[in-house]
Write a protein that holds these residues in place. Structure first.
Motif, PDB file in Angstrom:
ATOM      1  N   THR A 207      47.064  24.785  46.660  1.00 40.46           N
ATOM      2  CA  THR A 207      46.459  25.021  47.976  1.00 40.46           C
ATOM      3  C   THR A 207      45.755  26.369  48.087  1.00 40.46           C
ATOM      4  N   TYR A 208      45.963  27.229  47.096  1.00 41.47           N
ATOM      5  CA  TYR A 208      45.356  28.557  47.184  1.00 41.47           C
ATOM      6  C   TYR A 208      43.950  28.547  46.593  1.00 41.47           C
ATOM      7  N   TYR A 209      43.022  29.202  47.309  1.00 46.88           N
ATOM      8  CA  TYR A 209      41.636  29.322  46.862  1.00 46.88           C
ATOM      9  C   TYR A 209      41.217  30.787  46.861  1.00 46.88           C
ATOM     10  N   PHE A 210      40.423  31.145  45.861  1.00 46.41           N
ATOM     11  CA  PHE A 210      39.779  32.459  45.862  1.00 46.41           C
ATOM     12  C   PHE A 210      38.491  32.301  46.665  1.00 46.41           C
ATOM     13  N   SER A 211      38.551  32.676  47.926  1.00 43.44           N
ATOM     14  CA  SER A 211      37.446  32.377  48.843  1.00 43.44           C
ATOM     15  C   SER A 211      36.215  33.247  48.626  1.00 43.44           C
ATOM     16  N   ASP A 212      36.378  34.414  48.037  1.00 41.10           N
ATOM     17  CA  ASP A 212      35.232  35.287  47.785  1.00 41.10           C
ATOM     18  C   ASP A 212      34.298  34.617  46.769  1.00 41.10           C
ATOM     19  N   VAL A 213      33.007  34.516  47.095  1.00 38.44           N
ATOM     20  CA  VAL A 213      32.064  33.844  46.206  1.00 38.44           C
ATOM     21  C   VAL A 213      31.984  34.529  44.845  1.00 38.44           C
ATOM     22  N   GLY A 218      32.109  35.139  39.079  1.00 32.89           N
ATOM     23  CA  GLY A 218      32.665  36.078  38.107  1.00 32.89           C
ATOM     24  C   GLY A 218      33.353  35.362  36.966  1.00 32.89           C
ATOM     25  N   LEU A 219      34.138  34.321  37.301  1.00 29.83           N
ATOM     26  CA  LEU A 219      34.805  33.545  36.254  1.00 29.83           C
ATOM     27  C   LEU A 219      33.781  32.862  35.354  1.00 29.83           C
ATOM     28  N   ALA A 220      32.729  32.321  35.963  1.00 29.52           N
ATOM     29  CA  ALA A 220      31.678  31.677  35.175  1.00 29.52           C
ATOM     30  C   ALA A 220      31.048  32.677  34.208  1.00 29.52           C
ATOM     31  N   ALA A 221      30.796  33.884  34.702  1.00 31.39           N
ATOM     32  CA  ALA A 221      30.187  34.919  33.852  1.00 31.39           C
ATOM     33  C   ALA A 221      31.117  35.317  32.715  1.00 31.39           C
ATOM     34  N   VAL A 222      32.408  35.426  33.010  1.00 31.78           N
ATOM     35  CA  VAL A 222      33.381  35.790  31.977  1.00 31.78           C
ATOM     36  C   VAL A 222      33.456  34.705  30.904  1.00 31.78           C
ATOM     37  N   VAL A 223      33.507  33.446  31.335  1.00 30.81           N
ATOM     38  CA  VAL A 223      33.581  32.335  30.385  1.00 30.81           C
ATOM     39  C   VAL A 223      32.364  32.326  29.465  1.00 30.81           C
ATOM     40  N   VAL A 224      31.183  32.464  30.060  1.00 21.42           N
ATOM     41  CA  VAL A 224      29.951  32.451  29.263  1.00 21.42           C
ATOM     42  C   VAL A 224      29.902  33.654  28.326  1.00 21.42           C
ATOM     43  N   GLY A 225      30.282  34.831  28.848  1.00 18.29           N
ATOM     44  CA  GLY A 225      30.253  36.040  28.030  1.00 18.29           C
ATOM     45  C   GLY A 225      31.212  35.986  26.861  1.00 18.29           C
ATOM     46  N   VAL A 226      32.432  35.498  27.112  1.00 20.07           N
ATOM     47  CA  VAL A 226      33.426  35.398  26.040  1.00 20.07           C
ATOM     48  C   VAL A 226      32.976  34.390  24.990  1.00 20.07           C
ATOM     49  N   ALA A 265      29.162  24.684  38.444  1.00 17.46           N
ATOM     50  CA  ALA A 265      30.516  24.456  38.967  1.00 17.46           C
ATOM     51  C   ALA A 265      30.897  25.542  39.965  1.00 17.46           C
ATOM     52  N   ALA A 266      30.550  26.786  39.664  1.00 17.84           N
ATOM     53  CA  ALA A 266      30.858  27.895  40.577  1.00 17.84           C
ATOM     54  C   ALA A 266      30.146  27.703  41.913  1.00 17.84           C
ATOM     55  N   ALA A 267      28.892  27.293  41.852  1.00 18.63           N
ATOM     56  CA  ALA A 267      28.141  27.061  43.097  1.00 18.63           C
ATOM     57  C   ALA A 267      28.776  25.935  43.910  1.00 18.63           C
ATOM     58  N   MET A 268      29.234  24.892  43.214  1.00 22.62           N
ATOM     59  CA  MET A 268      29.887  23.779  43.890  1.00 22.62           C
ATOM     60  C   MET A 268      31.158  24.241  44.593  1.00 22.62           C
ATOM     61  N   LEU A 275      37.035  29.070  44.774  1.00 22.12           N
ATOM     62  CA  LEU A 275      37.589  28.725  43.466  1.00 22.12           C
ATOM     63  C   LEU A 275      39.074  28.409  43.585  1.00 22.12           C
ATOM     64  N   PRO A 276      39.512  27.194  43.196  1.00 27.52           N
ATOM     65  CA  PRO A 276      40.938  26.837  43.313  1.00 27.52           C
ATOM     66  C   PRO A 276      41.780  27.537  42.239  1.00 27.52           C
ATOM     67  N   LEU A 277      42.936  28.009  42.631  1.00 23.18           N
ATOM     68  CA  LEU A 277      43.857  28.622  41.683  1.00 23.18           C
ATOM     69  C   LEU A 277      44.261  27.617  40.604  1.00 23.18           C
ATOM     70  N   ALA A 278      44.447  26.368  40.994  1.00 21.86           N
ATOM     71  CA  ALA A 278      44.868  25.335  40.043  1.00 21.86           C
ATOM     72  C   ALA A 278      43.868  25.194  38.902  1.00 21.86           C
ATOM     73  N   THR A 279      42.590  25.247  39.219  1.00 22.57           N
ATOM     74  CA  THR A 279      41.552  25.118  38.193  1.00 22.57           C
ATOM     75  C   THR A 279      41.605  26.285  37.221  1.00 22.57           C
ATOM     76  N   VAL A 280      41.806  27.487  37.746  1.00 18.94           N
ATOM     77  CA  VAL A 280      41.868  28.687  36.902  1.00 18.94           C
ATOM     78  C   VAL A 280      43.041  28.578  35.930  1.00 18.94           C
ATOM     79  N   ILE A 281      44.205  28.191  36.443  1.00 16.20           N
ATOM     80  CA  ILE A 281      45.395  28.075  35.598  1.00 16.20           C
ATOM     81  C   ILE A 281      45.182  27.021  34.513  1.00 16.20           C
ATOM     82  N   PHE A 282      44.596  25.886  34.886  1.00 15.73           N
ATOM     83  CA  PHE A 282      44.343  24.817  33.926  1.00 15.73           C
ATOM     84  C   PHE A 282      43.414  25.293  32.809  1.00 15.73           C
ATOM     85  N   LEU A 283      42.350  25.993  33.174  1.00 20.35           N
ATOM     86  CA  LEU A 283      41.411  26.498  32.172  1.00 20.35           C
ATOM     87  C   LEU A 283      42.086  27.502  31.238  1.00 20.35           C
ATOM     88  N   VAL A 284      42.942  28.352  31.791  1.00 18.75           N
ATOM     89  CA  VAL A 284      43.654  29.332  30.964  1.00 18.75           C
ATOM     90  C   VAL A 284      44.519  28.631  29.933  1.00 18.75           C
TER      91      VAL A 284
END
Length: 434
Positions: A207-213, A218-226, A265-268, A275-284
């Motif tokens: 249920t938790y979301y990172f509401s800041d755009v 930022g996550l998208a940029a980190v993924v692409v950069g890494v 995906a970030a724009a969506m 950004l859902p916390l669940a998605t971040v954890i799953f990707l990690v």
């Protein structure tokens, strides 16, 4: 001079410019390292390598990607809400619970085995966490850690019966399915349901979301950069020791494609709640397990066992230890998935881990591209497979399709995937690549 170590999943006969069965491959296209083809021939190299892979039955994730595209086109044409930010967001959150369980299934399938207990283990883990947190007053984070550890211990126990005592994994985990289902019902007690606080540690998993755009972008940029850095540095190391490497243009093209997907995906996400916390954890977890399988000695041992147990034993691999550890991983991920499923409904109840959960978790791994015959697959297959299954479920739900039809359609997708896998293996044997 040290040679860059690659995993068994990466160092294939293609990378060495060889085939495993020259006689069988006579008259067919000889596999050449794709890095050399692209480096020497440019775009023509891409096309040539694509044609060779199609002839050799090396389809990879192409069928499931094409399937996802077809699913999106069909359901969007039926209902314009399918590709809405809200619906896509709900799909990505709903798939995490089953997806986590499927990640553990991938490890087991790589051995050529099966774990039928994961559904019941996920329910038992959610019951353990709920009882400790609600009835016993434990901090929720401590209850979560204990439940995950319990899941891992349960999986290791199954692995012991299989690897040490020699009982078939099918029979052991089938017994586990029944036993841990009974254990869950016993743990939940007469009421059969333990409600969880929606604002608690477990509740916030879905249920938790990172509401800041900036979070999603930022996550998208980190993924692409890494991705770019690891690919670029890896190719530099390969070039330094004189083994085939991908040119910079290839790396830039792949990075660009990933950037389009990641930022879309970030724009969506930012069009809905963030950004859902669940998605971040799953990707990690996906990144970590992919690294474990493809970049470590342990991962190479898992793939080796899936190829040949006897050859692995003669190579000095501790077959028993690896088998037990794989089932422990499966149990641990079943527990994690169960906690996400409990978070989704804010409770642990008697229906946890039952229904079509087990079949969906196994189907997700297989549909995503993990072979039922062992030795081939990646944890990212779980993501692709569960995305297909949940997308179909949500699409049919938008059209108010009856539940029986959902089962039949999912079964059809699974059967098609298994048939493709079987045909692929036969094609590879004909081409001298299996």
């Amino acid at each position: 001079m040290s040679i860059d170590k690659t995993s068994a999943a990466e160092t294939t006969p293609q990378d060495q410019g060889l085939v495993e069965n020259p006689e069988a491959a006579a008259g067919s296209d000889v596999a050449v390292d794709p890095r050399l083809l692209v480096q020497e021939q440019g775009l023509a190299g891409y096309l040539g390598e694509f044609k060779r892979k199609m002839k050799a039955g090396e389809l990879g994730s192409l069928p499931v990607i094409l399937g996802l595209i077809v699913i999106c086109v069909v359901f969007q044409s039926l209902n314009s809400a399918f590709l809405s930010a809200e619906n896509l967001n709900n799909i990505t959150i709903t798939m995490v619970g089953t997806g986590m369980i499927s990640v553990g299934i991938v490890f087991v399938l790589l051995l050529g085995e099966i774990d039928l207990s994961v559904g019941s283990v996920s329910g038992a883990a959610s019951a353990i966490a709920a009882v400790l947190a609600v009835n016993q007053g434990w901090p929720e984070w401590a209850a979560v850690l204990f439940a995950i550890a319990a899941g891992g211990a349960i999986g290791a126990l199954h692995g012991f019966f299989f690897a040490v005592l020699g009982a078939p994994a099918f029979a052991v985990t089938l017994a586990g399915l029944l036993f841990w289902l009974g254990f869950m019902l016993q743990t939940l007690g007469e009421n059969g349901t333990i409600n969880l606080a929606s604002d608690g540690f477990i509740g916030k998993l879905t249920t938790y979301y990172f509401s800041d755009v900036a979070a999603a972008y930022g996550l998208a940029a980190v993924v692409v950069g890494v991705f770019f850095l690891t690919s670029f540095l890896g190719n530099r190391r390969r070039e330094a020791v004189g083994i085939p490497f991908r040119p910079l243009s290839d790396t830039l093209l792949r990075t660009g494609l990933l950037a389009v997907i990641a930022f879309a995906a970030a724009a969506m996400y930012n069009q809905y709640k963030g950004l859902p916390l669940a998605t971040v954890i799953f990707l990690v977890f996906l990144v970590a397990t992919d690294f474990l399988l493809r970049r470590t000695a342990y991962g190479r041992k898992v793939f080796a066992l899936g190829g040949s147990v006897e050859a692995s034993r003669r190579a000095g691999i501790n077959v028993t230890a690896v088998r037990i550890s794989v089932f422990a991983i499966s149990g641990g991920f079943a527990a994690i998935g169960g906690l996400f499923l409990a978070s989704k409904i804010a409770s642990a109840n008697q229906s946890a881990g039952t229904g079509d959960l087990l079949m969906n978790a196994i189907a997700a791994a297989v549909i995503g591209g993990t072979s039922l015959f062992g030795g081939r697959g990646r944890t990212w297959n779980a993501l692709l497979g569960v995305l297909v299954i949940v997308s179909i479920q949500y699409g049919l739900q938008l059209e108010s399709i009856a539940e029986p039809v959902k089962y039949m359609i999912t079964a059809g997708v699974l059967l098609t995937t298994v048939v493709i896998d079987s045909i692929t293996r036969k094609t590879q044997k004909t081409a001298g690549r299996a």
